[in-house]
Structure formats: structure tokens, C-alpha cells
Scaffold this motif. Structure first.
Motif, PDB file in Angstrom:
ATOM      1  N   LEU A 127       0.837  -1.198   0.000  1.00  0.00           N
ATOM      2  CA  LEU A 127       0.000   0.000   0.000  1.00  0.00           C
ATOM      3  C   LEU A 127       0.872   1.248   0.000  1.00  0.00           C
ATOM      4  O   LEU A 127       1.929   1.282   0.647  1.00  0.00           O
ATOM      5  CB  LEU A 127      -0.903   0.020   1.236  1.00  0.00           C
ATOM      6  CG  LEU A 127      -1.926  -1.103   1.394  1.00  0.00           C
ATOM      7  CD1 LEU A 127      -2.611  -0.992   2.740  1.00  0.00           C
ATOM      8  CD2 LEU A 127      -2.951  -1.089   0.274  1.00  0.00           C
ATOM      9  N   THR A 128       0.445   2.276  -0.713  1.00  0.00           N
ATOM     10  CA  THR A 128       1.096   3.584  -0.651  1.00  0.00           C
ATOM     11  C   THR A 128       0.344   4.437   0.360  1.00  0.00           C
ATOM     12  O   THR A 128      -0.850   4.704   0.186  1.00  0.00           O
ATOM     13  CB  THR A 128       1.091   4.271  -2.024  1.00  0.00           C
ATOM     14  OG1 THR A 128       1.767   3.442  -2.965  1.00  0.00           O
ATOM     15  CG2 THR A 128       1.795   5.617  -1.956  1.00  0.00           C
ATOM     16  N   ILE A 129       1.029   4.832   1.424  1.00  0.00           N
ATOM     17  CA  ILE A 129       0.391   5.539   2.537  1.00  0.00           C
ATOM     18  C   ILE A 129       1.066   6.892   2.716  1.00  0.00           C
ATOM     19  O   ILE A 129       2.303   6.972   2.816  1.00  0.00           O
ATOM     20  CB  ILE A 129       0.461   4.716   3.835  1.00  0.00           C
ATOM     21  CG1 ILE A 129      -0.205   3.349   3.621  1.00  0.00           C
ATOM     22  CG2 ILE A 129      -0.199   5.473   4.990  1.00  0.00           C
ATOM     23  CD1 ILE A 129      -0.132   2.435   4.824  1.00  0.00           C
ATOM     24  N   ALA A 130       0.275   7.945   2.740  1.00  0.00           N
ATOM     25  CA  ALA A 130       0.779   9.309   2.910  1.00  0.00           C
ATOM     26  C   ALA A 130       0.278   9.882   4.225  1.00  0.00           C
ATOM     27  O   ALA A 130      -0.714   9.406   4.787  1.00  0.00           O
ATOM     28  CB  ALA A 130       0.339  10.190   1.743  1.00  0.00           C
ATOM     29  N   GLY A 131       0.952  10.917   4.712  1.00  0.00           N
ATOM     30  CA  GLY A 131       0.519  11.580   5.934  1.00  0.00           C
ATOM     31  C   GLY A 131       0.934  13.031   5.951  1.00  0.00           C
ATOM     32  O   GLY A 131       1.952  13.407   5.344  1.00  0.00           O
ATOM     33  N   LEU A 132       0.130  13.847   6.616  1.00  0.00           N
ATOM     34  CA  LEU A 132       0.410  15.278   6.757  1.00  0.00           C
ATOM     35  C   LEU A 132       0.046  15.709   8.165  1.00  0.00           C
ATOM     36  O   LEU A 132      -1.086  15.476   8.601  1.00  0.00           O
ATOM     37  CB  LEU A 132      -0.399  16.092   5.735  1.00  0.00           C
ATOM     38  CG  LEU A 132      -0.268  17.620   5.815  1.00  0.00           C
ATOM     39  CD1 LEU A 132       1.145  18.053   5.449  1.00  0.00           C
ATOM     40  CD2 LEU A 132      -1.286  18.298   4.903  1.00  0.00           C
ATOM     41  N   PRO A 133       0.974  16.331   8.925  1.00  0.00           N
ATOM     42  CA  PRO A 133       0.665  16.763  10.295  1.00  0.00           C
ATOM     43  C   PRO A 133      -0.328  17.923  10.324  1.00  0.00           C
ATOM     44  O   PRO A 133      -0.535  18.623   9.331  1.00  0.00           O
ATOM     45  CB  PRO A 133       2.033  17.206  10.847  1.00  0.00           C
ATOM     46  CG  PRO A 133       3.045  16.706   9.879  1.00  0.00           C
ATOM     47  CD  PRO A 133       2.366  16.602   8.569  1.00  0.00           C
ATOM     48  N   ASP A 134      -0.901  18.125  11.492  1.00  0.00           N
ATOM     49  CA  ASP A 134      -1.738  19.290  11.739  1.00  0.00           C
ATOM     50  C   ASP A 134      -0.824  20.508  11.893  1.00  0.00           C
ATOM     51  O   ASP A 134       0.184  20.450  12.604  1.00  0.00           O
ATOM     52  CB  ASP A 134      -2.557  19.088  13.017  1.00  0.00           C
ATOM     53  CG  ASP A 134      -3.674  20.102  13.164  1.00  0.00           C
ATOM     54  OD1 ASP A 134      -3.382  21.315  13.193  1.00  0.00           O
ATOM     55  OD2 ASP A 134      -4.840  19.691  13.269  1.00  0.00           O
ATOM     56  N   PRO A 135      -1.133  21.631  11.236  1.00  0.00           N
ATOM     57  CA  PRO A 135      -0.247  22.803  11.329  1.00  0.00           C
ATOM     58  C   PRO A 135      -0.331  23.542  12.662  1.00  0.00           C
ATOM     59  O   PRO A 135       0.438  24.487  12.887  1.00  0.00           O
ATOM     60  CB  PRO A 135      -0.743  23.696  10.186  1.00  0.00           C
ATOM     61  CG  PRO A 135      -2.179  23.337  10.027  1.00  0.00           C
ATOM     62  CD  PRO A 135      -2.256  21.856  10.317  1.00  0.00           C
TER      63      PRO A 135
END
Length: 581
Positions: free
Chosen positions: A337-345
Motif C-alpha cells: 500500500l502507498t500511505i501518505a501523511g500530513l501533520p496538523d499545522p
């Protein structure tokens, strides 16, 4: 008032008839009561002293059917179920299916009889009122009543048509368990030991759990292929001492990967993460790898601590600036699986908009953070500067309202922004992890059809089952607080939410096949984790509604038919989101 009576009395009559005259059936020697309900409980359910098994999406009408055993001879069940439980369940299903036409006829007949009685009572009351008022009898009274009866028949026919049209042939794809039946889903081995250690009667009750489990497994076999991966979704731990629970859940379901959507801390600084707390986290990630994104209660220092935990892969990054925080996205390949993530600013107590809670400030910030992290151009900027599609417009404040530090809020990022062809890799993202649901919504807008599943947290409340998958097959998962709110709930003065988490299943073809979602009342979790307490103190009925387990089967998504998911493929190093460089 007369029209109210004409409508209300037939409905009350039908509801009373369904309640007063249940159908009694005997299946494999077990007596059952089948009862209908109108308005009060519109689901299909099976009720036992061990809990309830419900199927909420049976039909669109406010009509329910409830099956419960009565006057059970536990020794007879023991003799019938011993030795070959699957065969007993098959006989149980066959016998019950043979009686379904009679049961349906019975429920329909008592519904119609109750409706007719109600109509007759309403007509009698109306005629009595006319008589008491001294009004003469209408010359065409019978014709008038016949027209009313015909109108009632047409209304009944319309309701029937709606019931047929709204019938969900896939009703078995979503179910919900409560009580000990749900607890058995959490810890099947521990509950089995509990039942076998007690009296013969409780051992028989344990066989009822086994019957339900066998029926559930047959549903799963019919609906989904064998899973290749199990993914656990947790969020909002908030310093709660619940990682030992997470470890048990992960071990029970042979979880291959944990995705944690942040809010590890309470107020943000790294020193909140005590040695004992980190030891419990390390015990989990020593057995099961974890992907983690920072929430709004996680500072850049907290993020660095999480990077130091063996087995934790932090997706994206959060860095302090002179006036707030910058965030960037990251990617990994995990078991196919290709899994991405982005933190809360944001960070709790941060400057200006970066520490705000008001939706009018937070939502534009979240949307802008997603667009900047994924290098998306504002459509107005594209129109103004066609030679530089990556230019970001500086529009005036959306509503002019001040933010926490007294300054004006930033321009609101458009929720219909489009990506530049050069900025983003076209590889579809299987899972995109974020903290805020509004950020997940913006990711879907930005990446259009290139995200199969988004997962977020923050709200301390699981999204409802009917919100999980849209008509195009995209899955939107909002997880509750696995830490049951923590200090954050104390600060806000709210009741603690249930401990929530989910277990998702992925097939060898990389399809998301189903998800099991759990909610546990916080004060009663010791019953489930302390074998001495479970074996010596609590009775099966004591679980009540403290544990709820829901299962939802997903419709297949359109993906490359040649894809393969397998734990042997491992997890890659994190890499930054592709840029135009």
C-alpha cells in the motif's frame, strides 16, 4: 384533531399489535420469540442475555424485527452444539430459514389487523363527535368512509412500495454487537477461558457466543476474501495509559500495521511524554510497526521524540517558524500500500491562528496547509498568472474576523482548488492520514480520485457507518479517541468519550474489504484486561452496553488488478511528498 386521530390511531394500533402478539418459533429445540416494532427500534436484531446483534440497514421503513431466545434449556443446547458447532449452526440456519415465510406472514397480518382496528376506532370517534355536536348524518356516509378507506389503502400501498424499494439486499454487510458478544470480539481467547472456568450454565452461554461467532464467520466468508493484512487505526491518545490495551487488541487480531493520527500529548511539549508512557508505546511498536502523524496537541519536539521510538515511522514533518508552524507531507510503501501523511499545522497554545480553535479560523488554515504541502495552486492565481500556475494568490480575509492574537485571519483556501499537473505524482494514494477531518476533506478535493481511503481523528468521535464509503467507493474514516479524551476532555469539561479504535482488513489484491470498529466505556476496561477480574467478579451480563463492536463490509474499489499486498513486502523508508524540483 380528527385528522390527527385518523393518522395516529391506526399507527398506534399496528404498533400495539406487533408488540402484543409476537411469533413463537422452535428452532433445533431452542424456543425463540420473534417480535415486530414500529418506530421504537427500526432494526433487525437478535437479543440475548449476552448482548445484542443488530443489522441497522435492513429497510428504510421505521419497522424492526427482533429475535430472542426464551425459556432456554441450556443442557439441550449443550448437547446440540457440542462436538460440531459449524454443523449445528447450519442446521439452525436451515430450520430458521424454513420458518421465515410463516414469520413474515404473521408479522404482516398483525400489522394490518392493528391498522384496521385503529382505522375503525378513529372512524367511530369521528362519528361520535358528529353525533354529540348534533350534526345530521351525511346522506353519503358510507361512500365517504369508503373513500377514506381507499385513501388509507393507497397510503399503505405507497408505504409498501417504499419498503420494497428501500430494502437493502446487502443488509448483512453492516452489523453491530453489544455486551459480552462484543467483548468476545475483542478478546475471544480470554472470554473463552472465562466461560470454561465457570459453571456448566456459563459454559453453555459461552457456546452461544460460539454460535454467534460461527454465524459471523459465515457472513465474512460470503462477503470477503481472506485478508492479507490487518491495519489498526487509533487516534488522540492524549497521554492515556491505554497502550497496553492497544497491544492486546493488536495481538488478538494479528495486526500488521498501526496508523495513529496524532494528539499524543495534552498541551504539546515533549516532556509530557513520561518514561512510563514511552515504555508502553515501545512495547507496542516492538511487535507492530506504527505510522504516525502529529496532531494539534503535538509540538515539533514531540514529533522528534516519536521519531526516536523504534518501530514508529513519522509521516511528514512539523517545524516552527517565526510566526507559527510549517508542515510537509511524507509517503511510505507499506506491505504493498502507498500511505501518505500530513501533520496538523497547529500546536495547542501556539501563536495566532496556529493555536486557534474557532472553525472560522481553523478550517481556512487546514485547507491552506494541505494545498501548500501538496503544492496546489489557488484557482484564482492560475487565472491571474497563467504562466506560473504554482503562484498562490493573496486574497483579502474571507470574513474579516480577528484571530486569537488580534490579527486578521489568512485568506480562505478554496475547497475546489485544483492541483498543478507538474506538482503531484499521479500514483494513487491508498491511505492518506491526517489529524483534522477538514484537512482530509481538502485532500480529497485536491487529489480528486487519487485517494482510496482517508483517516483522521481530532473529534474524539467515530464517524457513523453510513458515512464510511461514498457512492464512488471512496472511504472516509474518522476515528474516535483511543485515549478516551485524556486531559483534553478535562480541560473542556466534557464527559469522557468511549475508547475507540478500528481494525481494517485488506485482501491480497489490496482491496479494503471490511472494518471492525470498537467502542469501550472507559471505566470498565479493567474487566477486559485483568483476567482475575474477568474470571472471578464479572458475570457475562455485566458487560451491558459498555462494549460495542460494529462490522462494515466495503464495496470493491476500482484498482489495478495486478496489485498484490503482503506482509513480506515490508515497509519502506519515509520519503517526502514529490515536488516540482
Amino acid at each position: 384533531m380528527r385528522w390527527v386521530l385518523r393518522i395516529a390511531l391506526p399507527l398506534l394500533g399496528a404498533a400495539a399489535a406487533l408488540q402484543a402478539f409476537p411469533y413463537h418459533a422452535t428452532v433445533q429445540g431452542i424456543p425463540f420469540e420473534v417480535q415486530g416494532s414500529l418506530f421504537s427500534r427500526p432494526v433487525l436484531s437478535a437479543d440475548t442475555t449476552l448482548g445484542s446483534w443488530e443489522f441497522p440497514d435492513f429497510v428504510g421503513l421505521p419497522f424492526g424485527v427482533h429475535i430472542s431466545p426464551e425459556d432456554v434449556d441450556v443442557l439441550q443446547i449443550t448437547r446440540a452444539a457440542e462436538g460440531n458447532l459449524p454443523a449445528f449452526v447450519e442446521r439452525l440456519q436451515a430450520d430458521f430459514a424454513a420458518q421465515v415465510p410463516r414469520i413474515a406472514t404473521w408479522l404482516l397480518a398483525e400489522f394490518l389487523i392493528g391498522l384496521a382496528v385503529g382505522l375503525a376506532v378513529a372512524a367511530a370517534i369521528n362519528m361520535s363527535v358528529r353525533y354529540l355536536r348534533g350534526r345530521p348524518r351525511r346522506p353519503s356516509e358510507l361512500r365517504y368512509r369508503a373513500r377514506q378507506l381507499g385513501a388509507a389503502g393507497l397510503a399503505l400501498a405507497a408505504v409498501t412500495v417504499y419498503g420494497v424499494v428501500s430494502y437493502n439486499p446487502d443488509w448483512v454487510r453492516e452489523s453491530r454487537l453489544t455486551g459480552s458478544l462484543a467483548a468476545a470480539q475483542l478478546f475471544p481467547d480470554q472470554l473463552s477461558q472465562y466461560y470454561t472456568q465457570r459453571s456448566k450454565a456459563l459454559d453453555v452461554l459461552g457456546s452461544i457466543v460460539g454460535i454467534q461467532a460461527e454465524l459471523q464467520s459465515q457472513v465474512e466468508d460470503d462477503q470477503t476474501p481472506q485478508p492479507a493484512l490487518q491495519i489498526m487505526y487509533i487516534s488522540d491518545m492524549h497521554l492515556a495509559a491505554n497502550y497496553p490495551l492497544v497491544a492486546q487488541y493488536a495481538a488478538t487480531y494479528d495486526v500488521d500495521l498501526i496508523i495513529n493520527t496524532g494528539d499524543e500529548g495534552a498541551f504539546g511539549p515533549a516532556f509530557e511524554l513520561t518514561p512510563g508512557y514511552l515504555d508502553a508505546l515501545r512495547a507496542v511498536t516492538a511487535e507492530t510497526p506504527m505510522l504516525w502523524v502529529a496532531g494539534n496537541h503535538d509540538s515539533p519536539e514531540t514529533e522528534q521524540v516519536m521519531r526516536s521510538i523504534p518501530g514508529v515511522t513519522v509521516l511528514g514533518s512539523k517545524t516552527a517558524t517565526s510566526d507559527g508552524f510549517d508542515v510537509s507531507a511524507g509517503l511510505v510503501d507499506a506491505f504493498g500500500l502507498t500511505i501518505a501523511g500530513l501533520p496538523d499545522p497547529r500546536v495547542y497554545g501556539g501563536p495566532g491562528e496556529y493555536g486557534a480553535d474557532a472553525p472560522s479560523v481553523v478550517e481556512p488554515l487546514q485547507r491552506r496547509a494541505v494545498q501548500e504541502a501538496l503544492e496546489v495552486a489557488d484557482p484564482t492565481a492560475v487565472a491571474a498568472t497563467t504562466d506560473d500556475p504554482a503562484t498562490t494568490a493573496t486574497a483579502p480575509p474571507a470574513d474579516g474576523s480577528p484571530v486569537a492574537d488580534g490579527s486578521q485571519p489568512p485568506p480562505e483556501a478554496s475547497s475546489t482548488a485544483t492541483r498543478t499537473d507538474e506538482a503531484i505524482d499521479t500514483t494513487p494514494i491508498d491511505v492518506f492520514a491526517l489529524h483534522e477531518p477538514v484537512a482530509a476533506e481538502e485532500v480529497r478535493e485536491v487529489l480528486e480520485n487519487d485517494v482510496r481511503l482517508t483517516v483522521s481523528g481530532h473529534t474524539h468521535q467515530q464517524s457513523s457507518s453510513d458515512e464510511l464509503q461514498d457512492g464512488d467507493g471512496a472511504i472516509t474514516l474518522v476515528e474516535g479517541s483511543t485515549g478516551a479524551g485524556g486531559l483534553d476532555n478535562i480541560v473542556r469539561g466534557q464527559d469522557r468519550p468511549p475508547i475507540s479504535f478500528s481494525i481494517g482488513f485488506v485482501s491480497e489484491a489490496c482491496q479494503f474489504t471490511r472494518i471492525m470498529r470498537f467502542q469501550i466505556t472507559p471505566q470498565d476496561t479493567a474487566v477486559l484486561t485483568d483476567p482475575a477480574t474477568a474470571a472471578d467478579v464479572q458475570a457475562p451480563e455485566a458487560f451491558g452496553d459498555d462494549v460495542t463492536a460494529s462490522t462494515v463490509f466495503f464495496r470493491p474499489q476500482q484498482i489495478d488488478p495486478d496489485r498484490t499486498c503482503d506482509v513480506d513486502l515490508g515497509i519502506s523508508d519515509e520519503r517526502p511528498w514529490p515536488t516540482t524540483d
